[in-house]
Design an enzyme around this catalytic site. Structure first.
Site, PDB file in Angstrom:
ATOM      1  N   GLU A 170      33.222  47.150  52.527  1.00  0.00           N
ATOM      2  CA  GLU A 170      32.289  47.024  51.413  1.00  0.00           C
ATOM      3  C   GLU A 170      31.019  47.829  51.586  1.00  0.00           C
ATOM      4  OE1 GLU A 170      31.340  42.926  50.704  1.00  0.00           O
ATOM      5  OE2 GLU A 170      30.815  42.527  52.777  1.00  0.00           O
TER       6      GLU A 170
ATOM      7  N   ARG B 186      21.576  42.321  43.131  1.00  0.00           N
ATOM      8  CA  ARG B 186      22.678  41.712  42.370  1.00  0.00           C
ATOM      9  C   ARG B 186      23.692  42.756  41.916  1.00  0.00           C
ATOM     10  NH1 ARG B 186      21.481  36.539  40.690  1.00  0.00           N
ATOM     11  NH2 ARG B 186      22.843  36.679  38.884  1.00  0.00           N
TER      12      ARG B 186
ATOM     13  N   LYS C 208      25.932  41.032  44.051  1.00  0.00           N
ATOM     14  CA  LYS C 208      25.713  39.892  44.947  1.00  0.00           C
ATOM     15  C   LYS C 208      26.289  38.607  44.379  1.00  0.00           C
ATOM     16  CE  LYS C 208      23.822  37.840  48.546  1.00  0.00           C
ATOM     17  NZ  LYS C 208      24.384  38.080  49.890  1.00  0.00           N
TER      18      LYS C 208
ATOM     19  N   HIS D 193      55.839  43.803  62.377  1.00  0.00           N
ATOM     20  CA  HIS D 193      56.649  43.560  61.188  1.00  0.00           C
ATOM     21  C   HIS D 193      56.340  44.568  60.081  1.00  0.00           C
ATOM     22  CE1 HIS D 193      58.468  39.945  62.781  1.00  0.00           C
ATOM     23  NE2 HIS D 193      57.270  39.542  63.166  1.00  0.00           N
TER      24      HIS D 193
ATOM     25  N   CYS E  10      24.333  41.487  37.582  1.00  0.00           N
ATOM     26  CA  CYS E  10      23.300  41.846  36.598  1.00  0.00           C
ATOM     27  C   CYS E  10      22.044  41.002  36.822  1.00  0.00           C
ATOM     28  CB  CYS E  10      23.766  41.664  35.172  1.00  0.00           C
ATOM     29  SG  CYS E  10      25.354  42.392  34.791  1.00  0.00           S
TER      30      CYS E  10
ATOM     31  N   ASN F   1      23.824  38.359  30.488  1.00  0.00           N
ATOM     32  CA  ASN F   1      24.706  38.379  31.653  1.00  0.00           C
ATOM     33  C   ASN F   1      25.928  37.549  31.320  1.00  0.00           C
ATOM     34  OD1 ASN F   1      22.838  39.829  33.068  1.00  0.00           O
ATOM     35  ND2 ASN F   1      22.174  38.133  34.370  1.00  0.00           N
ATOM     36  N   GLY F   2      27.107  38.004  31.737  1.00  0.00           N
ATOM     37  CA  GLY F   2      28.327  37.266  31.475  1.00  0.00           C
ATOM     38  C   GLY F   2      29.286  38.078  30.630  1.00  0.00           C
TER      39      GLY F   2
ATOM     40  N   GLU G 211      36.928  38.933  57.886  1.00  0.00           N
ATOM     41  CA  GLU G 211      35.521  39.145  57.556  1.00  0.00           C
ATOM     42  C   GLU G 211      35.034  40.481  58.091  1.00  0.00           C
ATOM     43  OE1 GLU G 211      31.559  38.553  56.221  1.00  0.00           O
ATOM     44  OE2 GLU G 211      33.537  37.899  55.544  1.00  0.00           O
TER      45      GLU G 211
ATOM     46  N   TRP H 220      25.576  45.646  35.157  1.00  0.00           N
ATOM     47  CA  TRP H 220      26.747  46.059  35.942  1.00  0.00           C
ATOM     48  C   TRP H 220      27.887  46.154  34.953  1.00  0.00           C
ATOM     49  CZ3 TRP H 220      31.604  44.192  37.517  1.00  0.00           C
ATOM     50  CH2 TRP H 220      32.126  44.778  38.670  1.00  0.00           C
TER      51      TRP H 220
ATOM     52  N   LYS I  29      33.534  43.637  55.855  1.00  0.00           N
ATOM     53  CA  LYS I  29      32.215  44.240  56.058  1.00  0.00           C
ATOM     54  C   LYS I  29      32.310  45.757  56.112  1.00  0.00           C
ATOM     55  CE  LYS I  29      29.563  40.932  55.778  1.00  0.00           C
ATOM     56  NZ  LYS I  29      30.481  40.557  54.714  1.00  0.00           N
TER      57      LYS I  29
END
Length: 607
Positions: A487, A27, A602, A503, A2, A100-101, A480, A74, A484
């Site tokens: 996302e 963000r 973000k 396995h 947010c 925010n929060g 990583e 968000w 990428k």
């Protein structure tokens, strides 16, 4: 996640708020809104992008006034729609709030307020703050804010307007970022610096539960006892052009291309005449020798950087390292020894889970060394020692240069600690440091091959799923690389330690399955080639990453990307480059919003 922007001054607030919110789009958000005071509070909000908000403002008529707050939301509590968008206003229209929060105790507070006659229209936790502020309001904004934050529980950055106080904004933060911008006959609040760079480079950085009252010509910061706090002004040394795309279609590609510069900026000040100097960190040789165990705690890509750090620290310094996901660290009741240290990694320095893990480690008396990119962030301020990644602003949600700079610092820590503990000779340090200093040039060489990887990405853009495999450090990089692709392109992609395929996971490999195989560890190269043969035998299409000269893998893989020769421990810095670019172009080919992937943010400032 947010974004908050607030303005008070001589100019029209609405354009400042909209511009500022656009700078915070990275963000992550799914709705937005503004509240502006003229002769009354005017609130306009809508689901969707800021373009939708601008269109609604045009439809509703001009929004005039020199005081206002804005927000990009968000969704956490309630669907992303017009009603749940911020700002939220008290039933009588007197108070307007952006937040925010998360307010953890909003349900009992809502019940309490409903009994007092307050009517709620949204599903959000934030509306409770607006109604509570109104219920407690006694004509003094500071007194009211203190009562509100004593009552609520959770994380918050709050910006509040009151119809009866048209010449001020009041704000506070706890566990969620908020800063104060200082202008000439105008002042600001914002979640992050890029929102305000067009207007000011001077800021106050707020600590938890510091209350700020903004007027056109003054800013007052108070503690919970209403005692005024004197703050040092933080001056930003970079400008708005640094946070612009610079001719690239997306910030992500710009930031991929900036990695050589970011790594140089991170390494150069800390390598002096071939010796590693970790800023002003007060670790004596005796301190380092006495370290019992290192706990690396992080989330997402920072966690992957921590895994690379585990390999290199254990290799060079022979200190046992545990790497924890920050969201799990507190809840597993970690056993910490007095001679342990905790390395906290966070690009933003505001990641909620990571900040909570830091506080748990401090509660147990453990020394904290943080690796962050944002100067003055919460994690930086609460740590015992800080190493900044001088990567510059990173706007794309999917990190690239931030991750690479974090890895560079892990190398420095490993070598510094290894030398102090007597596991690396002076001659070896010189050789390894020379290799480190050459990494940016090697990345520049790799980036020139961008076109080849673009073609590979175009050929595989419509695959339904993929695997990334590796061994040792290559496995850490595989994690990583898989992240990428997931996302930003929304392709299901999983990373596996190559030896684990047999396995169970190899049952998912069939004709046409894409496997990205990282084979840059000399000691494990032959084993990785065998793993490639295993997936090829089951119909996989394999793109391999290997060191120059290791051509045998070309006989079994369908395509090979070669990286320059480098010590095994440092391959992570090179391996990740083709994976980033491949993921980028797959996402572009699929028509995805590369910089702002769906459902992601973000800076994750809620647990």
């Amino acid at each position: 996640m947010c974004g908050i922007v607030g303005y008070i001054g001589q100019n029209q607030a609405m354009p400042v708020l909209i511009k500022g919110l656009k700078k915070l789009e990275y963000r992550g958000y799914d709705s937005s809104g503004i509240a502006v005071f003229s002769d009354h509070l005017q609130v306009v909000k809508t689901k969707g992008r800021l373009a939708d908000l601008e269109e609604k403002i045009k439809t509703d008529g001009s929004i005039n006034g020199c005081v206002g707050i804005g927000h990009t939301r968000w969704a956490t509590h309630g669907a992303p729609d017009d009603v749940n968008a911020h700002p939220h206003t008290s039933s009588n229209g007197r108070i307007s709030v952006v937040h925010n929060g998360i307010i953890e105790n909003y349900l009992p507070l809502r019940t309490e307020l409903e009994k007092k006659g307050y009517t709620f229209v949204s599903e959000t936790d934030t509306e409770v703050v607006a109604q509570l502020f109104d219920a407690y309001y006694n004509g003094d904004m500071v007194d009211t804010m203190i009562r509100v934050i004593q009552k609520i529980r959770g994380s918050y950055a709050l910006g509040v307007l009151c119809q009866e106080k048209p010449d001020e904004i009041i704000a506070v933060r706890k566990d969620s970022p908020l800063l104060v911008g200082l202008g000439n006959h105008e002042n600001f609040i914002a979640s992050d610096i890029p929102a305000l760079l067009e207007y000011t480079k001077d800021y106050y950085l707020l600590n938890d539960n510091e209350i700020v009252v903004l007027k056109k010509d003054c800013v007052t910061i108070l503690d919970m006892e209403k005692q005024e706090i004197s703050k040092e002004i933080y001056h930003v040394t970079w400008d708005i052009s640094t946070a612009e795309k610079g001719g690239y279609d997306y910030f992500m590609m710009k930031e991929i291309m900036e990695q050589p510069t970011a790594i140089r900026a991170t390494l150069s000040p800390r390598i002096v005449n071939g010796e590693i100097q970790l800023d002003s960190i007060q670790y004596t040789t005796e301190d380092i020798k006495n370290i019992n165990r290192i706990h690396i705690v992080a989330c997402g890509s920072a966690w992957h950087a921590g895994l690379v750090g585990k390999y290199v620290i254990e290799d060079y310094a022979r200190i046992p390292v545990e790497v924890d996901l920050a969201s799990e660290f507190r809840y597993r009741k970690p056993i910490l020894h007095p001679n342990d240290i905790c390395i906290i990694i966070s690009q933003s320095g505001e990641t909620a889970d990571t900040l909570a893990a830091l506080r748990e480690a401090k509660r147990q008396g453990i020394r904290i060394l943080s690796i962050v990119n944002v100067v003055g962030s919460s994690i930086a301020r609460e740590s015992d020692d800080v190493l900044y990644t001088w990567a510059g602003p990173e706007i794309a949600v999917a990190t690239t240069k931030g991750y690479s700079a974090q890895i560079a610092l892990m190398y420095l820590i490993a070598l510094k600690f290894g030398q102090a503990r007597g596991y690396i000779s002076t001659e070896e340090i010189k050789q390894l440091v020379a290799e480190l200093e050459n990494i940016p040039s090697q990345i520049e060489t790799l980036l020139k091959q961008e076109g080849e990887w673009k073609a590979l990405a175009k050929a595989h853009a419509q695959i339904p799923n993929a695997f990334v495999i590796g061994r040792g450090i290559d496995y850490a990089v595989a994690l990583e690389g898989a992240l990428k692709l997931k996302e930003i392109s929304y392709i299901h992609c999983e990373a596996y330690a190559a030896g684990e395929l047999k396995h169970g996971t190899i049952s998912l490999v069939e004709d046409g399955t894409l496997v990205l195989a990282i084979a840059t560890q000399d000691a494990l190269y032959e084993k990785l080639v065998s793993n490639v043969k295993e997936v090829k035998a089951r119909g996989a299409y394999v793109i391999a990453i290997a060191k120059e000269g290791n051509t045998e893998i070309a006989e079994v893989a369908d395509n090979v990307i070669y990286i320059p020769q480098i010590t095994d421990s440092f391959t992570a810095s090179l391996d990740v480059i083709p994976l980033q670019i491949f993921s980028y172009y797959v996402a572009v080919e699929r028509g995805c919003d590369v910089d702002m992937p769906r459902n992601l943010a973000k800076s994750v400032t809620v647990e």
